[in-house]
Motif scaffolding. Structure first.
Motif, PDB file in Angstrom:
ATOM      1  N   ARG A 130       9.363 -13.665  -2.158  1.00 15.57           N
ATOM      2  CA  ARG A 130      10.390 -13.700  -1.112  1.00 15.57           C
ATOM      3  C   ARG A 130      11.751 -13.336  -1.695  1.00 15.57           C
ATOM      4  NH1 ARG A 130      13.914 -17.445   1.358  1.00 15.57           N
ATOM      5  NH2 ARG A 130      14.185 -17.016   3.580  1.00 15.57           N
ATOM      6  N   ARG A 131      12.080 -13.934  -2.835  1.00 10.97           N
ATOM      7  CA  ARG A 131      13.359 -13.633  -3.499  1.00 10.97           C
ATOM      8  C   ARG A 131      13.396 -12.164  -3.925  1.00 10.97           C
ATOM      9  NH1 ARG A 131      17.752 -15.784  -6.162  1.00 10.97           N
ATOM     10  NH2 ARG A 131      18.308 -14.821  -8.145  1.00 10.97           N
ATOM     11  N   ALA A 132      12.308 -11.674  -4.497  1.00  9.92           N
ATOM     12  CA  ALA A 132      12.252 -10.277  -4.924  1.00  9.92           C
ATOM     13  C   ALA A 132      12.443  -9.344  -3.727  1.00  9.92           C
ATOM     14  CB  ALA A 132      10.924  -9.984  -5.615  1.00  9.92           C
ATOM     15  N   ALA A 133      11.843  -9.684  -2.594  1.00  8.99           N
ATOM     16  CA  ALA A 133      11.977  -8.845  -1.397  1.00  8.99           C
ATOM     17  C   ALA A 133      13.405  -8.852  -0.873  1.00  8.99           C
ATOM     18  CB  ALA A 133      11.006  -9.322  -0.312  1.00  8.99           C
ATOM     19  N   ILE A 134      14.046 -10.022  -0.891  1.00 12.42           N
ATOM     20  CA  ILE A 134      15.439 -10.109  -0.432  1.00 12.42           C
ATOM     21  C   ILE A 134      16.347  -9.299  -1.344  1.00 12.42           C
ATOM     22  CG2 ILE A 134      17.416 -11.677  -0.197  1.00 12.42           C
ATOM     23  CD1 ILE A 134      15.367 -13.799   0.801  1.00 12.42           C
ATOM     24  N   LEU A 135      16.172  -9.441  -2.650  1.00 11.49           N
ATOM     25  CA  LEU A 135      17.005  -8.695  -3.605  1.00 11.49           C
ATOM     26  C   LEU A 135      16.751  -7.188  -3.494  1.00 11.49           C
ATOM     27  CD1 LEU A 135      16.808 -10.994  -6.763  1.00 11.49           C
ATOM     28  CD2 LEU A 135      18.622 -10.883  -5.035  1.00 11.49           C
ATOM     29  N   ALA A 136      15.490  -6.803  -3.371  1.00 13.67           N
ATOM     30  CA  ALA A 136      15.156  -5.380  -3.253  1.00 13.67           C
ATOM     31  C   ALA A 136      15.688  -4.809  -1.943  1.00 13.67           C
ATOM     32  CB  ALA A 136      13.646  -5.184  -3.354  1.00 13.67           C
ATOM     33  N   THR A 137      15.625  -5.571  -0.867  1.00 15.14           N
ATOM     34  CA  THR A 137      16.151  -5.114   0.421  1.00 15.14           C
ATOM     35  C   THR A 137      17.665  -4.961   0.359  1.00 15.14           C
ATOM     36  OG1 THR A 137      14.332  -6.188   1.586  1.00 15.14           O
ATOM     37  CG2 THR A 137      16.289  -5.643   2.892  1.00 15.14           C
ATOM     38  N   THR A 138      18.337  -5.896  -0.285  1.00 18.21           N
ATOM     39  CA  THR A 138      19.788  -5.799  -0.468  1.00 18.21           C
ATOM     40  C   THR A 138      20.130  -4.557  -1.269  1.00 18.21           C
ATOM     41  OG1 THR A 138      20.006  -8.210  -0.401  1.00 18.21           O
ATOM     42  CG2 THR A 138      21.817  -6.977  -1.419  1.00 18.21           C
ATOM     43  N   CYS A 139      19.383  -4.331  -2.318  1.00 19.83           N
ATOM     44  CA  CYS A 139      19.595  -3.160  -3.170  1.00 19.83           C
ATOM     45  C   CYS A 139      19.353  -1.878  -2.372  1.00 19.83           C
ATOM     46  CB  CYS A 139      18.662  -3.248  -4.375  1.00 19.83           C
ATOM     47  SG  CYS A 139      19.045  -2.113  -5.711  1.00 19.83           S
ATOM     48  N   ALA A 140      18.280  -1.838  -1.607  1.00 14.97           N
ATOM     49  CA  ALA A 140      17.955  -0.643  -0.826  1.00 14.97           C
ATOM     50  C   ALA A 140      18.993  -0.379   0.268  1.00 14.97           C
ATOM     51  CB  ALA A 140      16.566  -0.781  -0.213  1.00 14.97           C
ATOM     52  N   ALA A 141      19.467  -1.432   0.918  1.00 20.22           N
ATOM     53  CA  ALA A 141      20.477  -1.261   1.971  1.00 20.22           C
ATOM     54  C   ALA A 141      21.785  -0.729   1.388  1.00 20.22           C
ATOM     55  CB  ALA A 141      20.722  -2.586   2.688  1.00 20.22           C
ATOM     56  N   THR A 142      22.168  -1.236   0.232  1.00 20.29           N
ATOM     57  CA  THR A 142      23.384  -0.750  -0.419  1.00 20.29           C
ATOM     58  C   THR A 142      23.186   0.691  -0.883  1.00 20.29           C
ATOM     59  OG1 THR A 142      23.817  -3.004  -1.188  1.00 20.29           O
ATOM     60  CG2 THR A 142      25.086  -1.249  -2.201  1.00 20.29           C
TER      61      THR A 142
END
Length: 186
Positions: free
Chosen positions: A119-131
């Motif tokens: 879950r944490r990895a997905a949130i961090l990866a999604t934040t990274c992808a959105a940026t």
């Protein structure tokens, strides 16, 4: 009316500060990449630093004031650049300051994956992808980063060196220089 135009200009400059495109002024980054392809392969691009730095800021907030001080430097430099300057090349100090935060962001993503914290990895990866999506938005129409003038100096140098080689009896060397130069022309 002029105040609203000024605010619109500041918004455009702020958007340019967070874009992948390095707008050339004296020297073109993209022309340098054409001329030094091996070195270009080692370059850590702005579009990669920014998304990882955002993750680093978010995950580093609980680690103490060091990340906050780096963030303060980034914010104040961007504000000064937007208010007082016209060139995105002045964002180099921002990119350098964000590099430790980008490293932290990368480490946090890898740690989350390695620990199975999906879950944490997905949130961090999604934040990274959105940026990354914000930073990687399309360049202005017709803007390649390389200007016609960028070729001019290299062409002058090539012709000068080719003539020197030809006068010295090295016609093959002169021809090779010119052929190499023509290989980088659009």
């Amino acid at each position: 009316r002029s105040f609203s135009r000024w605010l619109a200009l500041l918004a455009e400059k702020l958007a340019a500060s967070w874009h992948w495109l390095e707008v050339p002024d004296n020297a073109s980054y993209y022309y340098w990449r054409l001329e030094a392809p091996w070195a270009a392969r080692l370059a850590v691009e702005f579009w990669l630093i920014v998304p990882l730095a955002v993750v680093g800021v978010l995950t580093g907030a609980r680690r103490g004031p060091a990340g906050g001080l780096i963030l303060l430097m980034v914010v104040t430099t961007v504000v000064a650049n937007v208010l007082f300057y016209t060139s995105s090349r002045l964002r180099l100090p921002v990119a350098l300051a964000m590099t430790p935060l980008a490293g932290l962001g990368l480490v946090e993503i890898v740690r989350a994956v390695a620990a199975g914290r999906w879950r944490r990895a997905a949130i961090l990866a999604t934040t990274c992808a959105a940026t990354a999506a914000l930073v990687l938005r399309p360049a202005p129409a017709g803007h390649t980063g390389v200007r016609v003038a960028d070729y001019g100096v290299a062409n002058e140098i090539t012709i000068h060196l080719a003539r020197r080689r030809a006068v010295a009896g090295d016609a093959a060397g002169a021809r090779a220089l010119v052929q190499r130069r023509l290989g980088t022309e659009p």
